[in-house]
Design a protein around this motif. Structure first.
Motif, PDB file in Angstrom:
ATOM      1  N   GLU A 738      58.574  60.461  21.716  1.00  0.00           N
ATOM      2  CA  GLU A 738      58.498  61.358  20.556  1.00  0.00           C
ATOM      3  C   GLU A 738      58.596  60.552  19.273  1.00  0.00           C
ATOM      4  OE1 GLU A 738      61.601  64.467  18.978  1.00  0.00           O
ATOM      5  OE2 GLU A 738      60.504  65.390  20.654  1.00  0.00           O
ATOM      6  N   VAL A 739      57.755  60.887  18.299  1.00  0.00           N
ATOM      7  CA  VAL A 739      57.715  60.126  17.045  1.00  0.00           C
ATOM      8  C   VAL A 739      58.082  60.968  15.832  1.00  0.00           C
ATOM      9  CG1 VAL A 739      56.019  58.489  17.925  1.00  0.00           C
ATOM     10  CG2 VAL A 739      55.232  60.571  16.792  1.00  0.00           C
ATOM     11  N   HIS A 740      58.242  62.299  16.013  1.00  0.00           N
ATOM     12  CA  HIS A 740      58.616  63.161  14.895  1.00  0.00           C
ATOM     13  C   HIS A 740      59.486  64.296  15.433  1.00  0.00           C
ATOM     14  CE1 HIS A 740      58.365  65.675  11.289  1.00  0.00           C
ATOM     15  NE2 HIS A 740      57.873  64.619  10.658  1.00  0.00           N
ATOM     16  N   PRO A 741      60.551  64.665  14.730  1.00  0.00           N
ATOM     17  CA  PRO A 741      61.459  65.699  15.266  1.00  0.00           C
ATOM     18  C   PRO A 741      60.867  67.105  15.254  1.00  0.00           C
ATOM     19  CG  PRO A 741      62.151  65.013  13.063  1.00  0.00           C
ATOM     20  CD  PRO A 741      61.052  64.087  13.462  1.00  0.00           C
ATOM     21  N   VAL A 747      50.722  63.900  15.027  1.00  0.00           N
ATOM     22  CA  VAL A 747      50.372  62.556  14.552  1.00  0.00           C
ATOM     23  C   VAL A 747      48.897  62.564  14.171  1.00  0.00           C
ATOM     24  CG1 VAL A 747      50.282  60.113  15.114  1.00  0.00           C
ATOM     25  CG2 VAL A 747      52.094  61.541  16.077  1.00  0.00           C
ATOM     26  N   ALA A 748      48.593  62.261  12.921  1.00  0.00           N
ATOM     27  CA  ALA A 748      47.217  62.336  12.441  1.00  0.00           C
ATOM     28  C   ALA A 748      46.563  60.969  12.320  1.00  0.00           C
ATOM     29  CB  ALA A 748      47.168  63.052  11.089  1.00  0.00           C
ATOM     30  N   HIS A 749      47.349  59.906  12.052  1.00  0.00           N
ATOM     31  CA  HIS A 749      46.774  58.582  11.825  1.00  0.00           C
ATOM     32  C   HIS A 749      47.718  57.516  12.380  1.00  0.00           C
ATOM     33  CE1 HIS A 749      43.926  60.487   9.057  1.00  0.00           C
ATOM     34  NE2 HIS A 749      44.968  61.118   8.538  1.00  0.00           N
ATOM     35  N   MET A 750      47.144  56.458  12.947  1.00  0.00           N
ATOM     36  CA  MET A 750      47.910  55.300  13.422  1.00  0.00           C
ATOM     37  C   MET A 750      47.158  54.030  13.059  1.00  0.00           C
ATOM     38  SD  MET A 750      49.394  56.347  17.214  1.00  0.00           S
ATOM     39  CE  MET A 750      47.794  56.630  17.970  1.00  0.00           C
ATOM     40  N   VAL A 751      47.873  53.059  12.467  1.00  0.00           N
ATOM     41  CA  VAL A 751      47.303  51.745  12.172  1.00  0.00           C
ATOM     42  C   VAL A 751      48.312  50.695  12.598  1.00  0.00           C
ATOM     43  CG1 VAL A 751      45.780  52.472  10.298  1.00  0.00           C
ATOM     44  CG2 VAL A 751      48.146  51.846   9.786  1.00  0.00           C
ATOM     45  N   ARG A 768      55.896  56.643   9.245  1.00  0.00           N
ATOM     46  CA  ARG A 768      56.921  56.032  10.081  1.00  0.00           C
ATOM     47  C   ARG A 768      56.375  54.789  10.767  1.00  0.00           C
ATOM     48  NH1 ARG A 768      60.856  60.261  13.021  1.00  0.00           N
ATOM     49  NH2 ARG A 768      61.505  61.431  11.178  1.00  0.00           N
ATOM     50  N   LEU A 769      57.276  53.796  10.942  1.00  0.00           N
ATOM     51  CA  LEU A 769      56.932  52.531  11.575  1.00  0.00           C
ATOM     52  C   LEU A 769      57.620  52.427  12.934  1.00  0.00           C
ATOM     53  CD1 LEU A 769      55.714  49.613  11.493  1.00  0.00           C
ATOM     54  CD2 LEU A 769      57.826  48.901  10.345  1.00  0.00           C
ATOM     55  N   PHE A 770      56.832  52.068  13.986  1.00  0.00           N
ATOM     56  CA  PHE A 770      57.362  51.901  15.330  1.00  0.00           C
ATOM     57  C   PHE A 770      56.983  50.524  15.870  1.00  0.00           C
ATOM     58  CE2 PHE A 770      57.149  56.422  14.695  1.00  0.00           C
ATOM     59  CZ  PHE A 770      58.260  56.932  15.347  1.00  0.00           C
ATOM     60  N   HIS A 771      57.867  49.977  16.694  1.00  0.00           N
ATOM     61  CA  HIS A 771      57.615  48.684  17.318  1.00  0.00           C
ATOM     62  C   HIS A 771      56.629  48.856  18.460  1.00  0.00           C
ATOM     63  CE1 HIS A 771      59.095  44.849  19.483  1.00  0.00           C
ATOM     64  NE2 HIS A 771      58.367  44.509  18.436  1.00  0.00           N
ATOM     65  N   THR A 772      55.674  47.925  18.581  1.00  0.00           N
ATOM     66  CA  THR A 772      54.626  48.064  19.594  1.00  0.00           C
ATOM     67  C   THR A 772      55.143  47.848  21.012  1.00  0.00           C
ATOM     68  OG1 THR A 772      54.040  45.742  19.285  1.00  0.00           O
ATOM     69  CG2 THR A 772      52.795  47.355  18.010  1.00  0.00           C
ATOM     70  N   GLU A 773      56.278  47.174  21.166  1.00  0.00           N
ATOM     71  CA  GLU A 773      56.751  46.816  22.507  1.00  0.00           C
ATOM     72  C   GLU A 773      57.950  47.647  22.954  1.00  0.00           C
ATOM     73  OE1 GLU A 773      57.371  42.615  22.309  1.00  0.00           O
ATOM     74  OE2 GLU A 773      55.425  42.292  21.368  1.00  0.00           O
ATOM     75  N   THR A 774      58.954  47.761  22.095  1.00  0.00           N
ATOM     76  CA  THR A 774      60.137  48.541  22.468  1.00  0.00           C
ATOM     77  C   THR A 774      59.979  50.014  22.105  1.00  0.00           C
ATOM     78  OG1 THR A 774      61.242  48.164  20.334  1.00  0.00           O
ATOM     79  CG2 THR A 774      61.558  46.512  22.059  1.00  0.00           C
ATOM     80  N   LEU A 775      58.951  50.363  21.322  1.00  0.00           N
ATOM     81  CA  LEU A 775      58.694  51.728  20.836  1.00  0.00           C
ATOM     82  C   LEU A 775      59.816  52.218  19.925  1.00  0.00           C
ATOM     83  CD1 LEU A 775      57.383  53.331  24.160  1.00  0.00           C
ATOM     84  CD2 LEU A 775      56.166  51.924  22.508  1.00  0.00           C
ATOM     85  N   GLU A 776      60.583  51.296  19.396  1.00  0.00           N
ATOM     86  CA  GLU A 776      61.727  51.632  18.543  1.00  0.00           C
ATOM     87  C   GLU A 776      61.248  52.041  17.151  1.00  0.00           C
ATOM     88  OE1 GLU A 776      65.662  49.308  16.729  1.00  0.00           O
ATOM     89  OE2 GLU A 776      64.510  48.454  18.391  1.00  0.00           O
TER      90      GLU A 776
END
Length: 1014
Positions: A738-741, A747-751, A768-776
């Motif tokens: 989950e990336v938003h509460p 989710v509309a855009h990812m770069v 919001r920024l997430f880590h590509t490996e830990t998904l943190e």
């Protein structure tokens, strides 16, 4: 673990029982730095224990890199202590005094605090190294040690003072012989004989060294390792710190250069102008030492001298260089030159005169600076050595004559020695080879020669007079940089760029010319129908254009085509294709499709051996690069992208005819996100040419539409509602997070950049920024707080487009406003810590798309392959017509690549008495050998026709020295632009929410050009 405890009159840092104290009474610091005096008790040095057995190869490499960090830090700290103990302390304690303390302290400003920072870091490093085999973690130590504001403060003070410190040393050397003698003795007595300057420049170089070491550490840290995220965060912190210090150093150097130039100006107008420029930190765009060369009418060099050329935001200044000072001082500290202004000109009146452009100039009176005047009509006189363009025309004339002679020789009835068709063919081949080499010389001459037409004072009759200035640049990269910066500095003076960006956090200061510049606006789908709407989709189809000249590559948009898709009405879709090979996008083709277009994807043809192997053996008739269109009727159209003859090569359909919302590709697969929450995966056909419908597989992502996809190295991210599903490799196994509460937010855009992914959502103004490996989850930014031009009465800003390009995160909003936020460019985490900029050029409606366009200049353009020792080399040759130069560049680059690759020298002059002096194999009539134009041999062979002469001048070919320093060099020059699409155009007022512009239903493209990057 570190703790701070207080005693009477002291602050004491305690770490593992070792106490380091300082006296608070001595702390008087403008930057608020905690002045810590390190105990004289030596700490045990950081030292790795013996290498245990059973380590993997990556663990071994990581230990070696850690050893390099230890050794590098030990050497750096020793250099800092040498400055304080061998230079500062003896100078302060000298009796009699060599320099007064008032002069000594500014020279060594902040060095003591920098030493303390790194002493603390070395203590922490020793503790971490002692437990390395059990923890193998180093990244968090760098973050903890160098992310503090006090580190930036002391290093900033040092960098800002560095130029002033060098000036003080230079002045003291010239006025105090005892000080000069002191520096000489210290250098002579040191083991490495390094100068004080060599020691004091080390703090400026320190963080780039750290970055290189951590980059190596990251490459050898596998995914899932406990140290991987900390090393990425450390890279981010150090890169941001280095960027800030570099910018401060650039500003400090600029101020020093401008002040030095201002001292040479006598007239009040230019003095006031320079004082104004000096107060504007973004005014100096470029300055460099160039060699001005003056030629006679026959191409001979009359004089050649170094000049300092300053490019400000609206004026170009050329100055003489007068280096004064004893030579023994220059060996100890850089001796800054003194300048004498030679000429200045308004930037908008300065023209770069390139290949064949002379006839297009206005018919002003023209003369070369330092040479004789020539009326504007006398353009037949070619200036420059050795009049290569005129010589090329002569060779072309001679070739036509020799071809006619060859035809006549073929009609001879008798047989004569050295007068037959074989020799006649040799004549033609010899001239053809000379023409190719002459063309290459002309193109090479243009690579490192900057010719400027500069306005002068009117003549007695009032007619405008201009003069030509010819500068030799140190390299082709320098020439490209000058042409590009001159072009962008002119663009920066346009109304839409004065100012073009605004930053409320910077007290209303506007941005420097290096920021993205709005170069043009173009209408798309111009129609009165209110139904037509642009889909949020466009892409750049890069194409290498063989006809793009050297300087055109420095000023034009990135090569290729821009595809813009429109949804149109309910049953039709439209695609407009624009050519980007000119300063303004030009429409070249329009495609009609059977349904509204929802998405576009550019799929390049596999090129590397690994990619070729991955898609199996390709047939000789490959389809090349392709463009995939996702339609509202559930079909995917695959178009060929070669030139503009775009033809539909393949149609893919999903059984449910569900609209295709997003498309992405990897080497082997094409991914399509559908409205029903599934993702279709197409593999390549056996021949590797196109996607195979029979290989289609379906992955269920969720109940909501798959709005956006992102392809990483070994996985695909697919968004569904407020979560993202990570789909692993060819197994298609899934992991959801989950990336938003809010469940109603999608989710509309990812770069992606480095080790992070930025996400924007269907509602709200946060990203919001997430880590590509830990998904943190690493960071969240509210865009509304970064925009000072937002009207409080409006709804909160909603992000409608997102793009990462060259260290900037571009954010398009529903209000039409575009924001840029700085992010790191390296392999770290793309966290935002810098100040956001708001574009004062906006759309009237939502920003439908942001597209990055980029292309890399051909490697042939960057080769300095005709540089001789003297100023009369072919590098200084003249120019020629644009079309012929562009074509010959490609031909000569291909035909002579083999010879250049071996580091051979270049041929500089062409007149000869015999074909034995020609480069390459001897001229014979033996088929392929005769047509070989590689510069491989100078040996004379049979039937070389040595009895005939091509010139009365006995000069022979002169081979220049090979340029060893350029061998194996891989220069990359990237041209980049960002294109936004949305309804209409409006101009925002600086610092307010007021807007000026006309509401329009027409879709408008805005094109921002970025400086060339090397």
């Amino acid at each position: 673990r570190q703790t701070l405890w207080r005693t009477e009159g002291f602050d004491v840092w305690e770490r593992n029982g070792q106490k380091i104290s300082h006296d608070r009474e001595d702390v008087e610091d403008d930057a608020g730095y905690l002045d810590v005096a390190v105990s004289e008790v030596k700490q045990p040095p950081a030292q790795l224990s013996p290498m245990p057995e059973g380590l993997s190869s990556q663990q071994v490499v990581r230990r070696h890199i850690l050893g390099s960090i230890i050794q590098s830090e030990r050497s750096y700290l020793e250099s800092l202590r040498r400055i304080l103990q061998e230079y500062q302390r003896p100078l302060l304690e000298a009796d009699p005094r060599i320099l007064s303390p008032r002069k000594i302290r500014p020279i060594f400003h902040r060095l003591r605090e920098i030493t303390q920072c790194h002493s603390m870091f070395q203590i922490a490093l020793a503790s971490r190294v002692a437990e390395w085999d059990s923890s193998e973690k180093i990244g968090d130590l760098f973050v903890a040690s160098f992310s503090k504001s006090m580190v930036l403060d002391v290093y900033s003070d040092y960098v800002n003072n560095f130029t002033n410190a060098m000036a003080l040393i230079k002045k003291a050397c010239m006025s105090k012989p005892a000080f000069l003698e002191f520096l000489k003795k210290k250098q002579a007595s040191s083991i490495d004989r390094i100068t004080l300057y060599g020691l004091m420049v080390k703090p400026i170089q320190r963080f780039p060294q750290f970055i290189l070491l951590l980059q190596d550490m990251l490459k050898n840290t596998p995914k899932g390792h406990v140290d991987r995220l900390p090393v990425q965060l450390a890279l981010t912190e150090l890169e941001m710190l280095a960027e800030k210090l570099n910018e401060q150093k650039r500003v400090a150097d600029q101020i020093a250069e401008t002040q030095q130039l201002a001292r040479s100006v006598s007239d009040r107008f230019h003095l006031n102008k320079l004082q104004q420029l000096n107060s504007d930190q973004g005014s100096l765009v470029l300055c460099e030492t160039l060699i001005e060369t003056v030629y006679g009418e026959r191409g001979q060099v009359l004089k050649s001298k170094e000049r300092k050329v300053f490019l400000f935001n609206d004026i170009l200044i050329c100055a003489n260089i007068n280096i004064k000072g004893p030579p023994d001082i220059s060996s100890l500290v850089p001796v800054g030159p003194k300048y004498t202004m030679k000429w200045s000109a308004p930037l908008l009146q300065v023209q770069v005169v390139e290949v064949g452009q002379e006839t297009s100039q206005a018919k002003d009176t023209l003369f070369q600076h330092g040479g004789a005047k020539h009326p504007g009509s006398a353009w037949k006189v070619i200036l420059g050595p050795p009049r290569l363009y005129q010589e090329l025309q002569e060779l072309q004339h001679d070739l036509s004559v020799v071809e006619e002679i060859s035809l006549l020789v073929g009609t001879l009835q008798g047989t004569y020695q050295n007068l037959n068709t074989t020799v006649a063919q040799d004549w033609c081949l010899a001239l053809q080879r000379l023409i190719r080499i002459k063309e290459d010389q002309i193109q090479s001459a243009n690579k490192c020669r900057l010719r400027l037409q500069v306005p002068g004072r009117p003549d007695k009759s009032g007619r405008p007079v201009s003069f030509m200035v010819v500068f030799n640049t140190p390299s082709p990269l320098s020439k490209i940089s000058w042409v590009n910066r001159l072009h962008l500095a002119k663009v920066a003076q346009r109304e839409e760029n004065t100012p073009g960006w605004f930053c409320a956090e910077d007290e209303g200061k506007t941005m420097a010319p290096f920021w993205p510049l709005l170069t043009c606006r173009v209408l798309v789908f111009a129609t009165k129908s209110s139904d037509r709407k642009v889909s949020s989709t466009a892409l750049h189809n890069p194409v290498q254009c063989a006809l793009l000249g050297f300087s055109a590559a420095s000023t034009s948009l990135p090569q290729g085509y821009l595809w813009v898709a429109s949804g149109g009405d309910a049953t039709q879709g439209q695609v407009e294709i624009f050519s980007l090979n000119r300063p303004t996008p030009r429409p070249v083709k329009s495609l009609q499709v059977g349904a509204p277009v929802r998405c576009l994807e550019y799929v390049p043809e596999p090129s590397t051996p690994e990619e070729m192997e991955a898609v199996a053996l390709r047939s000789p008739t490959g389809v090349g690069n392709t463009i995939c269109l996702g339609l509202d009727d559930g079909s995917i159209l695959v178009y060929g992208s070669v030139d503009t003859a775009a033809q539909c090569l393949l149609t893919l359909c999903n059984p449910q005819r569900c609209p295709v919302l997003c498309l992405k590709h990897s080497i082997n697969f094409l991914f399509a996100g559908l409205r029903d929450g599934t993702m279709m995966v197409y593999g390549r056909s056996n021949g590797g040419k196109l996607w195979e419908p029979d290989t289609c597989r379906t992955v269920s992502v969720g109940p909501e539409p798959v709005r956006t996809l992102l392809v990483l190295e070994d996985s695909v991210w697919a968004s569904c509602a407020n979560s993202v599903t990570v789909i692993k490799g060819s197994s298609l196994s899934t992991q959801r997070f989950e990336v938003h509460p809010e469940p109603m937010v999608s989710v509309a855009h990812m770069v992606r950049a480095g080790g992070g992914v930025w996400m924007a959502f269907s509602e709200g103004s946060s990203i919001r920024l997430f880590h590509t490996e830990t998904l943190e989850h690493l960071q969240e930014i509210n865009i509304s707080t970064r925009v000072s031009l937002h009207n409080p009465g409006q709804k909160s800003m909603r992000v409608t487009s997102l793009l990462l390009c060259q260290g900037l995160l571009w954010v398009g909003t529903a209000q039409g406003v575009i924001i840029t936020l700085p992010v790191p460019k390296l392999e770290g985490i793309p966290k935002i810590t810098g100040k956001g900029m708001t574009s004062l050029n906006a759309h009237c409606g939502p920003v439908d798309f942001l597209v990055a366009t980029s292309s890399t200049l051909s490697a042939e353009l960057l080769k300095r392959d005709s540089v001789g020792d003297g100023p009369d080399s072919a590098c200084g040759g003249e120019d020629r017509s644009d079309s012929s130069s562009q074509e010959s560049l490609q031909q000569s680059g291909c035909s002579q690549g083999e010879g250049r690759g071996k580091g051979r020298g270049v041929l500089l002059q062409y007149r000869l008495r015999s074909t034995s002096g020609l480069p390459g194999p001897a001229l014979t009539a033996r088929g392929d050998e005769a047509s070989d134009s590689s510069l491989e041999s100078l040996e004379q062979r049979l039937e070389d026709g040595s009895i005939y002469e091509l010139s009365d001048d006995p000069e022979m070919w002169v081979r220049g020295r090979p340029c060893e320093r350029d061998r194996g060099r891989r220069d990359r020059v990237t041209s980049a632009a960002v294109i936004s699409g949305g309804r209409g155009f409006q101009r925002l007022r600086e610092g307010t929410a007021e807007r000026t512009g006309v509401e329009s239903s027409e879709t408008t493209l805005m094109v921002w050009q970025l400086p060339l990057t090397v």
